[in-house]
Motif scaffolding. Structure first.
Motif, PDB file in Angstrom:
ATOM      1  N   HIS A  20      -7.956  -4.018  -4.718  1.00 57.34           N
ATOM      2  CA  HIS A  20      -8.156  -2.650  -4.590  1.00 57.34           C
ATOM      3  C   HIS A  20      -9.450  -2.125  -4.483  1.00 57.34           C
ATOM      4  CE1 HIS A  20      -7.346   1.513  -5.771  1.00 57.34           C
ATOM      5  NE2 HIS A  20      -5.707   1.653  -5.882  1.00 57.34           N
ATOM      6  N   SER A  21      -9.706  -1.338  -3.641  1.00 53.31           N
ATOM      7  CA  SER A  21     -10.961  -1.370  -3.179  1.00 53.31           C
ATOM      8  C   SER A  21     -11.744  -0.984  -5.470  1.00 53.31           C
ATOM      9  CB  SER A  21     -11.503   0.299  -2.778  1.00 53.31           C
ATOM     10  OG  SER A  21     -10.786   1.442  -2.925  1.00 53.31           O
ATOM     11  N   SER A  22     -11.469  -0.451  -6.084  1.00 51.05           N
ATOM     12  CA  SER A  22     -11.900   0.433  -7.169  1.00 51.05           C
ATOM     13  C   SER A  22     -11.348  -1.107  -8.658  1.00 51.05           C
ATOM     14  CB  SER A  22     -10.670   0.889  -7.799  1.00 51.05           C
ATOM     15  OG  SER A  22     -10.542   1.311  -9.443  1.00 51.05           O
TER      16      SER A  22
ATOM     17  N   ALA B 111       0.539  -1.205  -0.114  1.00 50.14           N
ATOM     18  CA  ALA B 111      -0.173  -0.103  -0.066  1.00 50.14           C
ATOM     19  C   ALA B 111       0.884   1.340   0.369  1.00 50.14           C
ATOM     20  CB  ALA B 111      -0.801   0.354   1.228  1.00 50.14           C
ATOM     21  N   LYS B 112       2.130   1.466   0.085  1.00 47.36           N
ATOM     22  CA  LYS B 112       2.908   2.243  -0.033  1.00 47.36           C
ATOM     23  C   LYS B 112       3.845   3.244  -1.094  1.00 47.36           C
ATOM     24  CE  LYS B 112       3.980   1.294   4.933  1.00 47.36           C
ATOM     25  NZ  LYS B 112       4.851   0.913   5.915  1.00 47.36           N
ATOM     26  N   LEU B 113       3.615   1.609  -2.028  1.00 48.07           N
ATOM     27  CA  LEU B 113       4.134   1.663  -3.419  1.00 48.07           C
ATOM     28  C   LEU B 113       3.163   1.975  -4.494  1.00 48.07           C
ATOM     29  CD1 LEU B 113       4.968  -1.791  -3.905  1.00 48.07           C
ATOM     30  CD2 LEU B 113       6.951   0.330  -2.521  1.00 48.07           C
ATOM     31  N   SER B 114       3.644   3.699  -5.062  1.00 43.59           N
ATOM     32  CA  SER B 114       2.778   4.332  -6.399  1.00 43.59           C
ATOM     33  C   SER B 114       2.889   3.003  -7.136  1.00 43.59           C
ATOM     34  CB  SER B 114       3.946   4.859  -7.054  1.00 43.59           C
ATOM     35  OG  SER B 114       4.945   4.960  -7.672  1.00 43.59           O
ATOM     36  N   MET B 115       2.245   2.724  -8.408  1.00 43.05           N
ATOM     37  CA  MET B 115       1.942   1.891 -10.088  1.00 43.05           C
ATOM     38  C   MET B 115       2.943   0.961 -10.025  1.00 43.05           C
ATOM     39  SD  MET B 115      -0.990   0.340 -11.011  1.00 43.05           S
ATOM     40  CE  MET B 115      -2.347   1.735 -11.138  1.00 43.05           C
TER      41      MET B 115
ATOM     42  N   GLN C 204      -8.657  -0.069 -11.361  1.00 49.30           N
ATOM     43  CA  GLN C 204      -7.907   0.035 -10.980  1.00 49.30           C
ATOM     44  C   GLN C 204      -7.357  -1.097 -10.850  1.00 49.30           C
ATOM     45  OE1 GLN C 204      -5.426   2.622  -8.800  1.00 49.30           O
ATOM     46  NE2 GLN C 204      -7.291   4.355  -8.254  1.00 49.30           N
TER      47      GLN C 204
ATOM     48  N   TRP D 145       4.397  -4.504  13.244  1.00 51.18           N
ATOM     49  CA  TRP D 145       6.025  -4.394  13.705  1.00 51.18           C
ATOM     50  C   TRP D 145       6.620  -5.293  13.719  1.00 51.18           C
ATOM     51  CZ3 TRP D 145       7.964  -6.919  18.354  1.00 51.18           C
ATOM     52  CH2 TRP D 145       9.240  -6.487  18.761  1.00 51.18           C
TER      53      TRP D 145
ATOM     54  N   ARG E 104       9.035   1.897   4.355  1.00 54.04           N
ATOM     55  CA  ARG E 104       9.023   3.212   4.964  1.00 54.04           C
ATOM     56  C   ARG E 104       7.659   3.619   4.840  1.00 54.04           C
ATOM     57  NH1 ARG E 104       7.151   3.937  -2.353  1.00 54.04           N
ATOM     58  NH2 ARG E 104       9.357   4.570  -2.296  1.00 54.04           N
ATOM     59  N   THR E 105       7.848   5.145   5.556  1.00 55.11           N
ATOM     60  CA  THR E 105       6.984   5.267   6.618  1.00 55.11           C
ATOM     61  C   THR E 105       5.771   5.993   6.109  1.00 55.11           C
ATOM     62  OG1 THR E 105       8.705   7.360   7.020  1.00 55.11           O
ATOM     63  CG2 THR E 105       6.732   7.765   7.051  1.00 55.11           C
ATOM     64  N   PRO E 106       4.121   5.889   6.402  1.00 55.40           N
ATOM     65  CA  PRO E 106       4.409   5.422   7.946  1.00 55.40           C
ATOM     66  C   PRO E 106       4.791   3.766   8.458  1.00 55.40           C
ATOM     67  CG  PRO E 106       1.926   5.374   7.105  1.00 55.40           C
ATOM     68  CD  PRO E 106       3.209   6.124   6.155  1.00 55.40           C
TER      69      PRO E 106
ATOM     70  N   GLU F 250       6.287   2.046  -9.454  1.00 54.89           N
ATOM     71  CA  GLU F 250       6.887   1.143  -8.467  1.00 54.89           C
ATOM     72  C   GLU F 250       6.421  -0.184  -7.933  1.00 54.89           C
ATOM     73  OE1 GLU F 250       8.471   4.771  -4.927  1.00 54.89           O
ATOM     74  OE2 GLU F 250       6.574   3.518  -4.570  1.00 54.89           O
TER      75      GLU F 250
END
Lengths: 301, 301, 301, 301
Positions: D81-83, D52-56, D86, D251, D272-274, D58
């Motif tokens: 994905h909810s879409s 979920a922290k990656l762009s498409m 997508q 964690w 990756r953050t967060p 990436e």
């Protein structure tokens, strides 16, 4: 720091007969079993104790019976309720029945931390001067309390004498709580005890959880207190395959009751409806894990 | 279809004194007010009735007082509870106190529809032959029941004599329910009545909701029954600005109680803690809407 | 206070063809329609705009087309995403496509307010100096932000130039926000506009919502600005039966698109799958409400 | 039954550099590490892989790199994905990049099982003939699928070639699924592998989970396949203290990455953050558990 919350506060099952009725005589044998296996205190009417399936009258009968049999060992009663009035009524009654204190988790539906603070202000105004364990179990309640909010609750409400910490990861939160709390408050931990060695390493006062073999929980606590860290881990690891297997939500409670019955602690393994039922294959899984535990214990001695 | 569920079953407030205690005399004046403004029956101990803030003893006092004062008009009591045992205990007591039936919503935490079916099987086995309203209010309970599941519940449990339908959109679900239900079951609707004209168009038996002006709810139902569709809409639209304003969750209940107090139906507008408090600006909003309503009513006659 | 956020920022539908493909020419007619009916700006890629059903490429096409046709009127693009990286990538692209700013709501899954603050810190570090509308819509996101937390966000992040406030009740929160915010920030409101008169009374800059008749939203705002409070209420009340009917979650969007099609603003009322479908009876409900609106407008003039 | 889903499908981490950028070279070393320790296939872009922290863009780079390095071993890519649009776009791209199939979990927000069936009908209509793993992970998605609903999905959609089952308790559900499924479908299990011996006992095809020591997961599977049940348990129990410690949500992923770094599988343990950060005390906990594991392995040989 001096506190009565020291050692294992075992989360007690509520015994039922096969027909679903309360089995009060089994409370006596179960209490004896817990104390014989190292419990310093009892926590009754918890989630694992199927409290939500009891009527108010039954809840009181359960508390009274545990208190009578515990012969002076402290008994903490869960009184969480979305209704402050019902929580207060139950608190008054369990304290009159001889409970040492109550345990309260914030009810689902509280949303901002402002609301959490407001809820507990209303609670403590109503119940008055009753020793309280604040339960932080967000995965069950759906209410997440940050460390600053918990520190604020402790600051505002002298009734809070202990925190039951079962957020995940618990260890880091324990360390942050210790740093943030402005006065001595005992920290006990739950999550069925699966992270107990790391939690003891952070300086908690003891476990507050249930297990078919409470002697492990009390033993690990004792060894840690004596500075025997590796021995504590050894003991914990020995029981971990079974502990991990019991750590499966309400279904795990069915496993625990089955084993408590086999060990003679209660007369029936029944859970009240609605509740899980073990299948023949589930029982075989239990057989295998118990046989392996016996073998490991035999090899060890 | 012959049913007692016909017309407005007004969702009743629970009156409190300013100090938070029950105000039983106001139950008498409130009951008179509801019946005088067209209620065919009363629904007590609902969410808007602050039922979760009452102790069991208080809940029974409330039911008894409403039943006594209703002089034969049916009284439905909300008994929803996560504990089947407590639900059954409360059901027995409210029926003994003279209630006509109970209303039950599935408790939060039920997940698959298998679990919903299992829960109600356990409930109806325990409570026996008690007339029941099945409440479908997913945005409040978090439990979504599909039309086939609801039809299955109605098929299995003859106790279900009515459905309170407050999913969104309600109208389409009403039409689908009518087609799927295998026997006659009354359908009443909630959501504070804001979609009442469209729901009546789909053939419901009446509204089951609260409003500071219940004469609108009963009047719209009566006009629809008489085939006066446009007149029904006219009456509804007249009150809609106020109805819409009251349709703001628990805060809307505070508005409703303030207006009921102004109309002499209850002595105090107090809600029990924890609950919302109206500010001076909120009261000005109410003043303005009430003044506009008076003006509109005056122009109309 | 000087701000570009003044007046109606209409929440724009995304037009689809009957086969589910994007209908770009309808974006032109829809934009003209919105501006002709008083919109000061547009909010695109919102929940009501079915943003979650668009691929990234489609989302950009939509923004570009709205920007091109809006001829200088500001266009705010919704970019909320659980992935900070995707949010940042989308933000960069919509700003490059000519958007005036972005709207961001906290993603579901944030729990304590500490986490909310941490999330936005990560967001604003990534997106840099982009004008942002902070959306507070807890009933949709599941994330409740208290007034102190929102004030803290505004204090830490100068990018926040407006708040879209749609908690319930909105009016009281607006008043508390105004008192708590340390610098001028515009407040716009949503909830489909159903509480607009009371929100304008508390001094908001305008509505940010969708409606099949945006002339009502812009008109009520204008009348309030001119101090014509009763006239503003009169206009609002005239449209309220239809507005209330459209206020039914995603199903209400289907109603809105049907009416926008009848008014010539878009070529097809289609919603992309998965989405609600209107039945013949639903269409009759719309016919009745539109006929009644026409009649009321005729009587008025 | 003949299926490619046999053995360990390790859930792969996504390696990041300390500055948060993608670390593509570490994908090579990590892939080698997994295959060397017994992985039959890889599952990438999962929750534990921080998808979920990656762009498409990436996400595609990650898939391509894993596929290239896996030299023919199957790679399953998470595309939930909810879409639907997508999801379909991502599916098309990962398949073009050489993925063997995709894994899909129902998005949060689906409510009735009717909606679940409708959602997957829309998905499979869009993505066409792509081998799919259906993920049943209700504690993460919030969507509970009953066994009949899952059997219905398998019946309607031949694309489903495997189920990743991580409901709790998993064992009983596996047995019920096997009885209900109308055609051969592989069952793999997750929950970080903590219930693996009991799941293998019920006849699953293998684990689909991550662990810093994947040789345990593949080894336990192999021993079970060879009928060496006690040896399989022995191996599992040896690693259980560490496995249990890693089983702490996001964690636990930080712990896993730290150990993978120590073992040379990736260059940096950064998330990756967060994301969570390990403290000095956390690292000491890891040191102790690793030292104990080394000792236990040494004693054994």
């Amino acid at each position: 720091m001096k506190t009565m919350f020291k050692g294992l506060y075992v989360v007690a099952q509520t015994p039922f007969a096969d027909d679903g009725g309360l089995d009060l005589p089994s409370i006596d044998t179960l209490t004896d079993f817990y104390l014989r296996h190292g419990a310093a205190g009892l926590t009754v009417l918890g989630v694992a104790g199927e409290a939500a399936k009891l009527s108010m009258e039954e809840a009181l009968q359960v508390v009274e019976r545990f208190v009578d049999r515990a012969r002076g060992a402290p008994v903490i009663a869960g009184v969480s309720h979305s209704s402050v009035a019902q929580l207060a009524a139950l608190t008054e009654q369990v304290m009159a029945a001889g409970a040492t204190g109550v345990m309260i988790a914030p009810p689902g539906g509280l949303r901002t931390e402002e609301e959490v603070l407001g809820y507990f202000a209303a609670v403590f105004e109503r119940i008055g001067d009753v020793p309280t364990v604040l339960q932080d179990f967000p995965f069950s309640t759906g209410v997440w309390m940050s460390v600053p909010t918990m520190a604020r609750l402790v600051e505002c409400h002298p009734q809070i004498q202990a925190i039951k910490e079962e957020d995940i990861p618990s260890a880091a939160k324990i360390t942050r709580l210790r740093a943030a709390l402005g006065r001595p408050v005992a920290i006990l931990t739950g999550n069925n005890g699966v992270y107990l060695p790391q939690e003891l390493q952070r300086g908690i006062e003891g476990p507050m959880s249930g297990f078919s073999h409470p002697e492990m929980l009390s033993g690990v606590h004792r060894l840690f207190t004596e500075g025997k860290v590796q021995e504590a881990h050894d003991l914990f690891d020995l029981y971990l395959p079974l502990l991990n297997f019991e750590n499966q939500s309400q279904w795990g409670v069915a496993v625990r009751k089955e084993i408590l019955k086999r060990r003679g602690a209660i007369a029936s393994a029944a859970m009240r409806t609605p509740g899980p039922r073990l299948t023949a294959q589930d029982l075989q899984d239990i057989d295998r894990l118990l046989a392996r535990l016996q073998q490991a214990l035999a090899q060890r001695s």
